[in-house]
Design a protein around this motif. Structure first.
Motif, PDB file in Angstrom:
ATOM      1  N   GLY A 210      81.605  78.862  62.091  1.00 11.00           N
ATOM      2  CA  GLY A 210      81.772  78.725  60.653  1.00 11.00           C
ATOM      3  C   GLY A 210      83.221  78.463  60.328  1.00 11.00           C
ATOM      4  O   GLY A 210      84.112  78.744  61.135  1.00 11.00           O
ATOM      5  N   VAL A 211      83.478  77.905  59.162  1.00 11.29           N
ATOM      6  CA  VAL A 211      84.844  77.594  58.754  1.00 11.29           C
ATOM      7  C   VAL A 211      85.710  78.843  58.768  1.00 11.29           C
ATOM      8  O   VAL A 211      86.862  78.816  59.202  1.00 11.29           O
ATOM      9  CB  VAL A 211      84.853  76.954  57.347  1.00 11.29           C
ATOM     10  CG1 VAL A 211      86.281  76.638  56.919  1.00 11.29           C
ATOM     11  CG2 VAL A 211      84.016  75.695  57.317  1.00 11.29           C
ATOM     12  N   ASP A 212      85.123  79.964  58.324  1.00  9.25           N
ATOM     13  CA  ASP A 212      85.881  81.205  58.230  1.00  9.25           C
ATOM     14  C   ASP A 212      86.130  81.845  59.579  1.00  9.25           C
ATOM     15  O   ASP A 212      86.869  82.832  59.666  1.00  9.25           O
ATOM     16  CB  ASP A 212      85.148  82.184  57.318  1.00  9.25           C
ATOM     17  CG  ASP A 212      83.712  82.449  57.764  1.00  9.25           C
ATOM     18  OD1 ASP A 212      83.049  81.500  58.215  1.00  9.25           O
ATOM     19  OD2 ASP A 212      83.254  83.603  57.664  1.00  9.25           O
ATOM     20  N   LEU A 213      85.548  81.317  60.647  1.00  8.62           N
ATOM     21  CA  LEU A 213      85.702  81.901  61.978  1.00  8.62           C
ATOM     22  C   LEU A 213      86.596  81.083  62.904  1.00  8.62           C
ATOM     23  O   LEU A 213      86.885  81.515  64.021  1.00  8.62           O
ATOM     24  CB  LEU A 213      84.327  82.054  62.641  1.00  8.62           C
ATOM     25  CG  LEU A 213      83.326  82.942  61.902  1.00  8.62           C
ATOM     26  CD1 LEU A 213      81.981  82.933  62.621  1.00  8.62           C
ATOM     27  CD2 LEU A 213      83.853  84.360  61.777  1.00  8.62           C
ATOM     28  N   ILE A 214      87.038  79.910  62.469  1.00  5.51           N
ATOM     29  CA  ILE A 214      87.787  79.031  63.369  1.00  5.51           C
ATOM     30  C   ILE A 214      89.115  79.656  63.782  1.00  5.51           C
ATOM     31  O   ILE A 214      89.472  79.656  64.968  1.00  5.51           O
ATOM     32  CB  ILE A 214      88.004  77.648  62.719  1.00  5.51           C
ATOM     33  CG1 ILE A 214      86.655  76.961  62.509  1.00  5.51           C
ATOM     34  CG2 ILE A 214      88.908  76.777  63.602  1.00  5.51           C
ATOM     35  CD1 ILE A 214      86.736  75.640  61.745  1.00  5.51           C
ATOM     36  N   THR A 215      89.858  80.202  62.836  1.00  5.35           N
ATOM     37  CA  THR A 215      91.137  80.835  63.153  1.00  5.35           C
ATOM     38  C   THR A 215      90.946  81.983  64.134  1.00  5.35           C
ATOM     39  O   THR A 215      91.690  82.114  65.118  1.00  5.35           O
ATOM     40  CB  THR A 215      91.807  81.354  61.868  1.00  5.35           C
ATOM     41  OG1 THR A 215      92.215  80.236  61.071  1.00  5.35           O
ATOM     42  CG2 THR A 215      93.039  82.185  62.192  1.00  5.35           C
ATOM     43  N   GLU A 216      89.938  82.810  63.889  1.00  3.47           N
ATOM     44  CA  GLU A 216      89.657  83.945  64.771  1.00  3.47           C
ATOM     45  C   GLU A 216      89.355  83.467  66.190  1.00  3.47           C
ATOM     46  O   GLU A 216      89.819  84.068  67.166  1.00  3.47           O
ATOM     47  CB  GLU A 216      88.462  84.713  64.205  1.00  3.47           C
ATOM     48  CG  GLU A 216      87.998  85.888  65.047  1.00  3.47           C
ATOM     49  CD  GLU A 216      86.776  86.550  64.447  1.00  3.47           C
ATOM     50  OE1 GLU A 216      85.937  87.047  65.220  1.00  3.47           O
ATOM     51  OE2 GLU A 216      86.648  86.567  63.194  1.00  3.47           O
ATOM     52  N   GLN A 217      88.599  82.376  66.311  1.00  9.53           N
ATOM     53  CA  GLN A 217      88.239  81.909  67.640  1.00  9.53           C
ATOM     54  C   GLN A 217      89.444  81.302  68.369  1.00  9.53           C
ATOM     55  O   GLN A 217      89.596  81.482  69.582  1.00  9.53           O
ATOM     56  CB  GLN A 217      87.113  80.878  67.553  1.00  9.53           C
ATOM     57  CG  GLN A 217      86.411  80.634  68.881  1.00  9.53           C
ATOM     58  CD  GLN A 217      84.946  80.325  68.701  1.00  9.53           C
ATOM     59  OE1 GLN A 217      84.585  79.557  67.822  1.00  9.53           O
ATOM     60  NE2 GLN A 217      84.095  80.895  69.537  1.00  9.53           N
ATOM     61  N   VAL A 221      90.699  82.799  72.025  1.00 11.57           N
ATOM     62  CA  VAL A 221      90.853  81.973  73.222  1.00 11.57           C
ATOM     63  C   VAL A 221      92.300  81.990  73.699  1.00 11.57           C
ATOM     64  O   VAL A 221      92.575  82.101  74.903  1.00 11.57           O
ATOM     65  CB  VAL A 221      90.387  80.530  72.949  1.00 11.57           C
ATOM     66  CG1 VAL A 221      90.707  79.612  74.135  1.00 11.57           C
ATOM     67  CG2 VAL A 221      88.886  80.503  72.656  1.00 11.57           C
ATOM     68  N   ALA A 222      93.247  81.919  72.788  1.00 16.01           N
ATOM     69  CA  ALA A 222      94.660  81.937  73.163  1.00 16.01           C
ATOM     70  C   ALA A 222      95.028  83.244  73.854  1.00 16.01           C
ATOM     71  O   ALA A 222      95.775  83.243  74.844  1.00 16.01           O
ATOM     72  CB  ALA A 222      95.532  81.730  71.925  1.00 16.01           C
ATOM     73  N   GLU A 223      94.497  84.355  73.372  1.00 15.08           N
ATOM     74  CA  GLU A 223      94.766  85.650  74.003  1.00 15.08           C
ATOM     75  C   GLU A 223      94.212  85.673  75.417  1.00 15.08           C
ATOM     76  O   GLU A 223      94.877  86.103  76.367  1.00 15.08           O
ATOM     77  CB  GLU A 223      94.138  86.772  73.182  1.00 15.08           C
ATOM     78  CG  GLU A 223      94.322  88.152  73.800  1.00 15.08           C
ATOM     79  CD  GLU A 223      93.537  89.238  73.078  1.00 15.08           C
ATOM     80  OE1 GLU A 223      93.526  90.374  73.576  1.00 15.08           O
ATOM     81  OE2 GLU A 223      92.932  88.937  72.034  1.00 15.08           O
ATOM     82  N   ALA A 224      92.974  85.192  75.582  1.00 15.49           N
ATOM     83  CA  ALA A 224      92.334  85.224  76.892  1.00 15.49           C
ATOM     84  C   ALA A 224      93.068  84.348  77.892  1.00 15.49           C
ATOM     85  O   ALA A 224      93.136  84.671  79.087  1.00 15.49           O
ATOM     86  CB  ALA A 224      90.882  84.781  76.767  1.00 15.49           C
ATOM     87  N   GLY A 231      98.659  79.934  70.523  1.00 14.56           N
ATOM     88  CA  GLY A 231      97.583  80.226  69.586  1.00 14.56           C
ATOM     89  C   GLY A 231      98.081  80.329  68.157  1.00 14.56           C
ATOM     90  O   GLY A 231      97.439  79.840  67.226  1.00 14.56           O
ATOM     91  N   ASP A 232      99.249  80.953  67.976  1.00 14.17           N
ATOM     92  CA  ASP A 232      99.838  81.033  66.637  1.00 14.17           C
ATOM     93  C   ASP A 232     100.167  79.644  66.105  1.00 14.17           C
ATOM     94  O   ASP A 232      99.943  79.343  64.929  1.00 14.17           O
ATOM     95  CB  ASP A 232     101.091  81.893  66.671  1.00 14.17           C
ATOM     96  CG  ASP A 232     100.797  83.371  66.917  1.00 14.17           C
ATOM     97  OD1 ASP A 232      99.656  83.797  66.688  1.00 14.17           O
ATOM     98  OD2 ASP A 232     101.725  84.087  67.355  1.00 14.17           O
ATOM     99  N   LEU A 233     100.717  78.794  66.982  1.00 12.16           N
ATOM    100  CA  LEU A 233     101.048  77.428  66.561  1.00 12.16           C
ATOM    101  C   LEU A 233      99.797  76.655  66.159  1.00 12.16           C
ATOM    102  O   LEU A 233      99.788  75.950  65.143  1.00 12.16           O
ATOM    103  CB  LEU A 233     101.774  76.695  67.693  1.00 12.16           C
ATOM    104  CG  LEU A 233     103.194  77.141  68.022  1.00 12.16           C
ATOM    105  CD1 LEU A 233     103.705  76.404  69.255  1.00 12.16           C
ATOM    106  CD2 LEU A 233     104.130  76.897  66.834  1.00 12.16           C
ATOM    107  N   LEU A 234      98.747  76.766  66.980  1.00  5.96           N
ATOM    108  CA  LEU A 234      97.516  76.031  66.685  1.00  5.96           C
ATOM    109  C   LEU A 234      96.858  76.561  65.421  1.00  5.96           C
ATOM    110  O   LEU A 234      96.343  75.787  64.605  1.00  5.96           O
ATOM    111  CB  LEU A 234      96.559  76.118  67.874  1.00  5.96           C
ATOM    112  CG  LEU A 234      95.272  75.276  67.775  1.00  5.96           C
ATOM    113  CD1 LEU A 234      95.593  73.804  67.549  1.00  5.96           C
ATOM    114  CD2 LEU A 234      94.428  75.455  69.035  1.00  5.96           C
ATOM    115  N   THR A 235      96.897  77.879  65.251  1.00  3.78           N
ATOM    116  CA  THR A 235      96.347  78.475  64.030  1.00  3.78           C
ATOM    117  C   THR A 235      97.102  77.994  62.800  1.00  3.78           C
ATOM    118  O   THR A 235      96.492  77.604  61.798  1.00  3.78           O
ATOM    119  CB  THR A 235      96.423  80.014  64.106  1.00  3.78           C
ATOM    120  OG1 THR A 235      95.571  80.467  65.158  1.00  3.78           O
ATOM    121  CG2 THR A 235      95.996  80.652  62.801  1.00  3.78           C
ATOM    122  N   ASP A 236      98.424  78.014  62.875  1.00  2.00           N
ATOM    123  CA  ASP A 236      99.232  77.553  61.740  1.00  2.00           C
ATOM    124  C   ASP A 236      98.935  76.099  61.420  1.00  2.00           C
ATOM    125  O   ASP A 236      98.814  75.721  60.250  1.00  2.00           O
ATOM    126  CB  ASP A 236     100.722  77.727  62.040  1.00  2.00           C
ATOM    127  CG  ASP A 236     101.159  79.179  62.049  1.00  2.00           C
ATOM    128  OD1 ASP A 236     100.389  80.033  61.566  1.00  2.00           O
ATOM    129  OD2 ASP A 236     102.267  79.461  62.555  1.00  2.00           O
TER     130      ASP A 236
END
Length: 381
Positions: A210-217, A221-224, A231-236
């Motif tokens: 879902g749109v609201d779950l993309i940042t969380e995912q 993945v970045a943590e794993a 991950g922060d860069l991609l999220t931003d």
């Protein structure tokens, strides 16, 4: 925003659709048709450039200029259109600072220690996990793919799925993976345990989309993978792209009442014909592209057979569908000939908008580019 779980829906469609044999052209349950070992993005999409948000967008949208509000009433437009192909996700860095080992507990309750991602696979029905991996700058670590991974950068990797959506454990093990990242959208369900029994670390993550779950995912993945900074860069970047995409869509739709839209899943000329309703993900897409989802408005949830009566009752002004599905049913005319379509507003106007099967419901970092390309096809065809 409601959490979306698409797995049961897509697996239902896959079972009804049928799949090709191993080593031949295969259709994944999201509709993308591919030849094993070749680029599966053979959807016939035009090479037109989408005029989306700024050039620095990781999805490759070009102009940076926002459109003026449409001067032509979108309710008066007629004829079909095809959304432009969505550009591949660009890595946020070519050399992420990776810190391993990392210990993570998966959705299945299994604790996994990841020590080496140099030969990894990222496996899910939508291609989301591999797309995120590429965006984090670790695409070169991927040694195999599923038929859902339609990015050019992955096209030459060996395919580890058969019968469209089933994982082939032997094919995976033949690649000597050091780590497998996956969810439960691809079977058989015993695959994670079979891989672990062969000594391969496997992390099972959430299948929710879902749109609201993309940042969380992205963050998960970045943590794993041991690259939280990437991950922060991609999220931003994703959140900036999404904000720009919303601004873009708002500009196109300003001053007009929302179009009444329906997302129809069609495959071939038989009984595989469904309305995708509330909770299917299609409702998210329609909302974010500035439309009114007629299925949700009518109280239809998940997937409902697109009977003549159901389609007539929805009476959409515009139908969104997958390019591969539209082609398989005989194109625009074939869809118009489906029971009930002729008795709707779309039957008169032929406002059918199609988009590449592997992109339209992908819910990954490229989602903002999906919105802008689809909005262009809807509001300024």
């Amino acid at each position: 925003m409601i959490r979306r779980r698409l797995l049961a829906i897509v697996l239902l469609l896959a079972a009804l659709t049928g799949c090709a044999g191993s080593g031949t052209a295969a259709t994944d349950p999201s509709g993308a048709t591919s030849e094993a070992g070749t680029d599966p993005d053979s959807t016939g999409q035009p090479d037109a450039d989408a005029t989306g948000p700024a050039e620095e967008s990781g999805s490759g949208d070009a102009s940076g200029e926002q459109p003026a509000a449409s001067t032509e009433d979108p309710h008066s437009l007629t004829g079909p259109s095809t959304a432009a192909q969505v550009p591949a996700t660009e890595p946020v860095t070519a050399d992420p600072d990776q810190q391993l080992p990392v210990t993570v507990t998966g959705e299945d309750g299994q604790e996994v220690t990841i020590e080496d991602t140099s030969r990894m696979l990222a496996l899910d029905l939508y291609g989301t996990l591999a797309e995120i991996t590429v965006g984090l700058g670790l695409g070169e670590d991927l040694v195999g793919r599923t038929v859902s991974n339609t990015q050019d950068v992955l096209a030459d990797l060996p395919v580890v799925t058969e019968n469209g959506h089933e994982l082939n454990v032997e094919a995976i093990l033949a690649l000597e993976p050091t780590f497998v990242l996956m969810d439960t959208t691809m079977g058989p369900p015993e695959v994670p345990d079979q891989l672990r029994a062969s000594g391969v670390p496997v992390l099972v993550v959430s299948s929710d989309r879902g749109v609201d779950l993309i940042t969380e995912q992205i963050q998960l993945v970045a943590e794993a993978l041991g690259v939280p900074a990437a991950g922060d860069l991609l999220t931003d970047r994703f959140e900036g792209d999404l904000e720009a995409a919303h601004t873009y869509v708002d500009a196109l739709t300003e001053g007009w009442d929302p179009l009444r839209m329906a997302f129809l899943y069609v495959r071939s000329t038989g009984s595989v014909f469904f309305v995708m309703g509330e909770g299917s993900g299609a409702d998210d897409l329609i909302e974010h592209v500035g439309g009114l989802d007629t299925a949700s408005d009518a109280g239809l949830a998940d997937v409902t057979p697109a009977t003549a009566e159901a389609v007539i009752a929805l009476d959409p002004e515009l139908i969104i569908t997958m390019t591969g599905g539209l082609d398989s049913t005989g194109g625009v005319q074939g869809l118009l000939d489906r029971p009930g379509i002729a008795q709707t507003t779309v039957g008169e106007t032929e406002r059918i908008v199609d988009m590449a099967d592997g992109a339209v419901l992908s819910f990954g970092p490229s989602y903002p580019a999906v919105l802008t390309a689809l909005a262009d096809a809807i509001y300024q065809p």
